[in-house]
Design a protein around this motif. Structure first.
Motif, PDB file in Angstrom:
ATOM      1  N   SER A   1       0.832  -1.207   0.000  1.00 37.62           N
ATOM      2  CA  SER A   1       0.000   0.000   0.000  1.00 37.62           C
ATOM      3  C   SER A   1       0.864   1.252   0.000  1.00 37.62           C
ATOM      4  CB  SER A   1      -0.954  -0.002   1.196  1.00 37.62           C
ATOM      5  OG  SER A   1      -0.241   0.074   2.407  1.00 37.62           O
ATOM      6  N   ARG A   2       1.992   1.240   0.690  1.00 41.21           N
ATOM      7  CA  ARG A   2       2.898   2.395   0.641  1.00 41.21           C
ATOM      8  C   ARG A   2       3.497   2.560  -0.743  1.00 41.21           C
ATOM      9  NH1 ARG A   2       4.841   0.569   5.856  1.00 41.21           N
ATOM     10  NH2 ARG A   2       6.537  -0.439   4.734  1.00 41.21           N
ATOM     11  N   GLY A   3       3.876   1.446  -1.366  1.00 43.37           N
ATOM     12  CA  GLY A   3       4.421   1.508  -2.720  1.00 43.37           C
ATOM     13  C   GLY A   3       3.405   2.007  -3.722  1.00 43.37           C
ATOM     14  N   PHE A   4       2.185   1.529  -3.597  1.00 45.33           N
ATOM     15  CA  PHE A   4       1.123   1.978  -4.492  1.00 45.33           C
ATOM     16  C   PHE A   4       0.833   3.460  -4.303  1.00 45.33           C
ATOM     17  CE2 PHE A   4      -3.384   2.578  -5.557  1.00 45.33           C
ATOM     18  CZ  PHE A   4      -3.349   2.186  -6.888  1.00 45.33           C
ATOM     19  N   LEU A   5       0.803   3.907  -3.063  1.00 44.89           N
ATOM     20  CA  LEU A   5       0.563   5.319  -2.787  1.00 44.89           C
ATOM     21  C   LEU A   5       1.689   6.190  -3.340  1.00 44.89           C
ATOM     22  CD1 LEU A   5      -1.173   7.470  -1.428  1.00 44.89           C
ATOM     23  CD2 LEU A   5       0.130   7.077   0.662  1.00 44.89           C
ATOM     24  N   ALA A   6       2.927   5.728  -3.204  1.00 42.99           N
ATOM     25  CA  ALA A   6       4.059   6.479  -3.762  1.00 42.99           C
ATOM     26  C   ALA A   6       3.969   6.549  -5.283  1.00 42.99           C
ATOM     27  CB  ALA A   6       5.370   5.834  -3.332  1.00 42.99           C
ATOM     28  N   ALA A   7       3.540   5.460  -5.917  1.00 45.93           N
ATOM     29  CA  ALA A   7       3.396   5.456  -7.369  1.00 45.93           C
ATOM     30  C   ALA A   7       2.294   6.411  -7.825  1.00 45.93           C
ATOM     31  CB  ALA A   7       3.110   4.046  -7.858  1.00 45.93           C
ATOM     32  N   VAL A   8       1.197   6.437  -7.106  1.00 46.58           N
ATOM     33  CA  VAL A   8       0.093   7.340  -7.445  1.00 46.58           C
ATOM     34  C   VAL A   8       0.533   8.796  -7.300  1.00 46.58           C
ATOM     35  CG1 VAL A   8      -2.189   8.144  -6.692  1.00 46.58           C
ATOM     36  CG2 VAL A   8      -1.739   5.705  -6.948  1.00 46.58           C
TER      37      VAL A   8
END
Length: 57
Positions: free
Chosen positions: A10-17
């Motif tokens: 979820s942190r990785g996805f948020l950083a990508a967004v």
């Protein structure tokens, strides 16, 4: 263990967004616009003649 993996993704996805949002915003801003509509001081007017003198000869 599943909670740690989920948090990591979820942190990785948020950083990508956030990164994609920043790139899209920067791309939509476009180039900076000049405040003065006049030509720059260092430019010279262009002519339709060739500089080397070999126009059709």
């Amino acid at each position: 263990m599943l909670r740690r993996i989920s948090a990591r993704y979820s942190r990785g996805f948020l950083a990508a967004v956030i990164a994609v949002t920043a790139l899209v915003t920067a791309a939509n801003m476009g180039p900076a616009r000049a405040t003065d509509a006049g030509p720059a001081v260092h430019t010279t007017p262009r002519t339709a003649q060739h500089q080397d003198g070999s126009a059709g000869e």
